[in-house]
Each structure stands twice: as structure tokens, then as C-alpha cells.
Design a protein around this motif. Structure first.
Motif: not given
Length: 267
Positions: A110-119, A211-215, A220-225, A235-239
Motif C-alpha cells: 500500500m502507498r497512501a498519500v494524505t491530505t497533508s502530502g505525507t506518503i 483508490f481516490e478519496a473524494l470530498e 475523511p477516509t482512513a486506509a489500513v494495511a 489516494s491509495v495505490a495497491v498492488s
């Protein structure tokens, strides 16, 4: 994910080469002390095999902990469900380990990008899930290999799981169970509101999912691996990451492939 033959005694699973780790529960810690008394204590860094005592959650923690050590993990159930665990038995442990069936598991990355720009990056041997943080439903766009497949999913969440994890949260969310050899990844919505009738998809294991979070300000949406959580994602990229492998051991005729097939006939 590949299920293999017995590992064989040439791997040297002998007393004194087994590292015992336990969940922080009384029943698990007592089992660890008893097993150390019979077979000796070995440091993780020097072990030929790791025996994990607890439930499925602790087994996942152990798998993550030993990844860099490249040693197989054999679980014994001192928890509740124990789908990834073998039955607890203290007798003839080195012999049982030498006869165990091996399953090689590859995680999702999982590669998650937050609203603050953190990866944030993390691995998941069960699933990567996106979950709403507040009372309002999340809105999520889903792209597969760069192509928009669902422009807007209004939901409590959505998850993508490994075959090994398809019997866990994925199954609870009414997703399909997937055999280890199928090379498929279940994509499953969690309480979908719109489109209400969408029940998910089966993707090839080579798929690149975004996955792209809208609005995000309103929803607000969380991602859990597995047990790594990242909040306020954009956004969250998964492969699947086939460069990472962990070997999990099971008693003969109780291998992971057999368990997954049997679970489909459980009523």
C-alpha cells in the motif's frame, strides 16, 4: 501465493533452533514458557523456525516481524479463531515442523498519500481497506491499471484482499473466498450505498489498483494495511509485491489451500 510440499528435515528444525514468540495473554505466555522448558530457547536472529503462539492477529504481527529474517513461521493456536494456526500440541514439535507443509505468501503493498502530502507505505498479508472516519459515508473513485472502473462509490469503505486474507475481513464483508492458486485479488465494498447493487470484483493478481478519496474535507477516509493505519488519505495505490515472500507452515493435510477450500463449505 504458492502452496508447497513438506519442507523436509534438511531445514534443520531441531530443538534449540526454534524461537518461541507469544501474544501478551496468559494462555499464550504460559504455553511459551512450557515449550521453552521442553525444547530450549533460541533468539529470533539465530532461529531456523519461529513458532507463534496466539491467534490470527498475532500471527500477522509475527509474519511482519520476521520478514527481514527470512525464516518460516509455524503458528499454534492460543487465541480464538486460529485460521492461520495449527492445533496446539507440545509433543514431538521438531518432528512436526520437519513434516509441515509450506505455503509461500506474497503481500499487498500500500502507498497512501494524505491530505497533508505525507506518503506512507505498508505491507498487508490479509487486506488493504479504506474506511470512513466520521459519520458520513466515504466517496471513493476506483481505477484499475489506470482506467476508471467506478467513478464514485459511496460506502462505509472498500477493501482489496490477498487470497490468504479472503477468508478474513473480506468474507465478513460478503466478498468471495479465493483459492491460493487462483492468482486473483477480491475487491469488495463495505456497506455500499451507491451503487447499491455493486458487489465487488475479482482482479488479476497483476492489477494496479488506485483508490481516490473524494470530498476529503467533508468525508475523511482512513486506509489500513493489516494493522498499519493511515488517516485522512487522498489516494491509495495497491498492488501485489512478489519481491516479498514469507513462508508459513501447516500440519500435513491441514495446509492453507485445503483450509481455504474447506471454508467454502462451512455452514
Amino acid at each position: 501465493m504458492v502452496s508447497g510440499p513438506p519442507i523436509g528435515e534438511d531445514r534443520g528444525f531441531l530443538a534449540g533452533q526454534i524461537a518461541f514468540v507469544a501474544a501478551p495473554t496468559e494462555i499464550a505466555t504460559e504455553a511459551r514458557q512450557s515449550l521453552i522448558g521442553r525444547y530450549g530457547e533460541c533468539k529470533l536472529s539465530q532461529a531456523a523456525v519461529v513458532v507463534a503462539l496466539g491467534g490470527d492477529g498475532f500471527m500477522l504481527e509475527t509474519i511482519h516481524q520476521v520478514l527481514a529474517l527470512e525464516v518460516p513461521v509455524y503458528g499454534m493456536n492460543r487465541g480464538s479463531v486460529g485460521f492461520l494456526m495449527n492445533a496446539y500440541n507440545e509433543d514431538d514439535l521438531p518432528v512436526r515442523l520437519s513434516r509441515a507443509q509450506a505455503a509461500e505468501l506474497h503481500p499487498l503493498r500500500m502507498r497512501a498519500v494524505t491530505t497533508s502530502g505525507t506518503i506512507e507505505e505498508a505491507l498487508a498479508f490479509n487486506e488493504v481497506s479504506l474506511l470512513r472516519q466520521l459519520r458520513q459515508a466515504s466517496k471513493i473513485r476506483i481505477l484499475i491499471d489506470g482506467r476508471v472502473r467506478l467513478a464514485e462509490l459511496s460506502c462505509d469503505g472498500v477493501l482489496i484482499s490477498t487470497p490468504a486474507g479472503s477468508t478474513a475481513y473480506n468474507l465478513s464483508a460478503h466478498g468471495p473466498i479465493v483459492p491460493l492458486s487462483a492468482n486473483l485479488l477480491p475487491l469488495t465494498p463495505i456497506s455500499a450505498f451507491r451503487p447499491r447493487r455493486w458487489r465487488g470484483a475479482l482482479l488479476p493478481s497483476s492489477a494496479e489498483v488506485l483508490f481516490e478519496a473524494l470530498e476529503t474535507d467533508k468525508r475523511p477516509t482512513a486506509a489500513v494495511a493489516d494493522f498499519t493505519e493511515v488517516r485522512d488519505i487522498v489516494s491509495v495505490a495497491v498492488s501485489e509485491d512478489r519481491s516479498v515472500t514469507v513462508t508459513v507452515l501447516f500440519d500435513p493435510d491441514q495446509g492453507l489451500s485445503e483450509r481455504i477450500i474447506a471454508e467454502q463449505f462451512t455452514v
